[in-house]
Scaffold this active site. Sequence first.
Site, PDB file in Angstrom:
ATOM      1  N   TYR A 171       0.980  -1.189  -0.101  1.00 55.71           N
ATOM      2  CA  TYR A 171       0.111   0.081   0.090  1.00 55.71           C
ATOM      3  C   TYR A 171       0.810   1.191   0.059  1.00 55.71           C
ATOM      4  O   TYR A 171       1.712   1.332   0.625  1.00 55.71           O
ATOM      5  CB  TYR A 171      -0.812  -0.127   1.176  1.00 55.71           C
ATOM      6  CG  TYR A 171      -1.610   1.255   1.386  1.00 55.71           C
ATOM      7  CD1 TYR A 171      -1.387   2.151   2.363  1.00 55.71           C
ATOM      8  CD2 TYR A 171      -2.762   1.339   0.694  1.00 55.71           C
ATOM      9  CE1 TYR A 171      -2.447   3.287   2.500  1.00 55.71           C
ATOM     10  CE2 TYR A 171      -3.693   2.612   0.919  1.00 55.71           C
ATOM     11  CZ  TYR A 171      -3.466   3.533   1.793  1.00 55.71           C
ATOM     12  OH  TYR A 171      -4.277   4.573   1.867  1.00 55.71           O
ATOM     13  N   ASP A 173       9.271   2.924  -1.147  1.00 55.19           N
ATOM     14  CA  ASP A 173       8.421   3.802  -0.273  1.00 55.19           C
ATOM     15  C   ASP A 173       8.721   3.344   1.280  1.00 55.19           C
ATOM     16  O   ASP A 173       8.356   2.565   1.832  1.00 55.19           O
ATOM     17  CB  ASP A 173       7.010   3.251  -0.430  1.00 55.19           C
ATOM     18  CG  ASP A 173       5.860   3.966   0.261  1.00 55.19           C
ATOM     19  OD1 ASP A 173       4.787   3.725   0.070  1.00 55.19           O
ATOM     20  OD2 ASP A 173       6.305   4.763   1.168  1.00 55.19           O
ATOM     21  N   LYS A 194       5.179   9.781   8.347  1.00 54.70           N
ATOM     22  CA  LYS A 194       4.841   9.262   9.670  1.00 54.70           C
ATOM     23  C   LYS A 194       6.036   9.687  10.572  1.00 54.70           C
ATOM     24  O   LYS A 194       5.866  10.948  10.935  1.00 54.70           O
ATOM     25  CB  LYS A 194       4.989   7.619   9.500  1.00 54.70           C
ATOM     26  CG  LYS A 194       3.803   6.901   8.770  1.00 54.70           C
ATOM     27  CD  LYS A 194       3.688   5.468   8.741  1.00 54.70           C
ATOM     28  CE  LYS A 194       2.847   4.829   7.906  1.00 54.70           C
ATOM     29  NZ  LYS A 194       1.301   5.101   8.235  1.00 54.70           N
TER      30      LYS A 194
END
Length: 428
Positions: A144, A239, A267
Amino acid sequence: MNIQTSKDLFQQAQSVLPGGVDSPVRAFRAVGGQPLFIERGEGPYLFDVDGNRFIDYVLSWGPLILGHAHPEVVAAVQKAAAGGTSYGAPSPLEIELGRLVQELMPNIELLRFVNSGTEATMSALRLARAFTKRNKIIKFEGCYHGHADMLLVQAGSGVATLGLPDSPGVPPATVQDTLVARFNDLDSVSALFEAYPDGIAVVIVEPVAGNMGVVPPADGFLSGLRQLTQDNGSLLIFDEVMTGFRVHLGGAQALYDVQPDLTTLGKVIGGGLPVGAYGGRADIMSMIAPSGPVYQAGTLSGNPLAMAAGITTLEVLKRPDTWQALEDATTVLTNGIGDAAQAAGISIWGNRVGTMFASFFTETPVTDWDSAKISDTDRFGRFFQGCLERGVYLAPSQFEAGFMSIAHDEQVVAATLDAMTEAMKEVR
Ligand code: KE4
């Protein structure tokens, strides 16, 4: 005093927010029951509106590696806020956080701050297509990368959790150039390069998959992707929105010593405030406006509050022994989970890299989406509820990761394992 319970609030939230939440996986759909409404966080703990305290291993889905309300982060944000919440103009703080990222990830020669991981991956893919003048992208089943249209193909995280096919509203034309390979299967990637010679702009990968639960790269997988992309004139994007500063202080690119062309971050670099970033080779990044023709923009990109939170988070994380303590706590926890399962006579497969981990209720090794998706999600749901009843808050999905913070000391981890040992017995 009008004390509103989580139940009351969830009912009210339905008339304000779709499904009562601002992000699907928070709705507890995969584990049953209703979401808790949180009043505050402190160190390793979340406190819900009903006065319950939970040891938190979601940590806002990764950002809070220092735990909730770390005093230095709070002070930095308060100080920044006293000078205004956003300037819409450059500030020294952007340089300071950028330099910290470059120090920890030297492969990043230039970077651009955005406001989420989704923005980071969406922008990095546009850039990769512009740089290579090609259109096709390769992603991996179960990975994802945020909810940009072109990436909502066999995605992980909430898409996997909710068993959604691929999202309606994404026009076929948007995903016609999105190719899907199998994680840890280099042959599936080679086959796509053979099928589309000179057509593939970029391969984007979570170097440690964290959105099908945690799945480490097989030996040689990442270096194999590096070689395949180089041989075919394509770019490689890591990623590291989740793995950045989580699997190693320098991210997966340091842990596995494989250097991507571009890296996406999020994050942890925001310390709990909205920050994403993408960066890498200067010859590629210099194509981004205004230094080049590839457009990307953002009202609140690099805002002082988020920069202050990110700077403080990375500065604290860099301190001697901090990282080792995180690794050690994660080792105690994940070993203890294995012991709890064994004591209960339950087979689980545990994956852990650095300070992120996942326990799959399955007997088979979990090495990709196919082996992850056969996990017993009902049993996971019952384990989740059993932990919650005993004051431990896990991610409400088998296909998410758990995270450690510096606030989870020995006593907190021991209390966690006591609760998990009992919860495991209940799901025999
Ligand atoms: P955001 O747009 O949610 O900031 O980042 C998207 C993203 C990109 N890349 C990776 C590897 C990610 O894990 C994410 C977001 N992760 C999910 C949790 N698996 C966020 C939680 C949620 O969607 O509510």
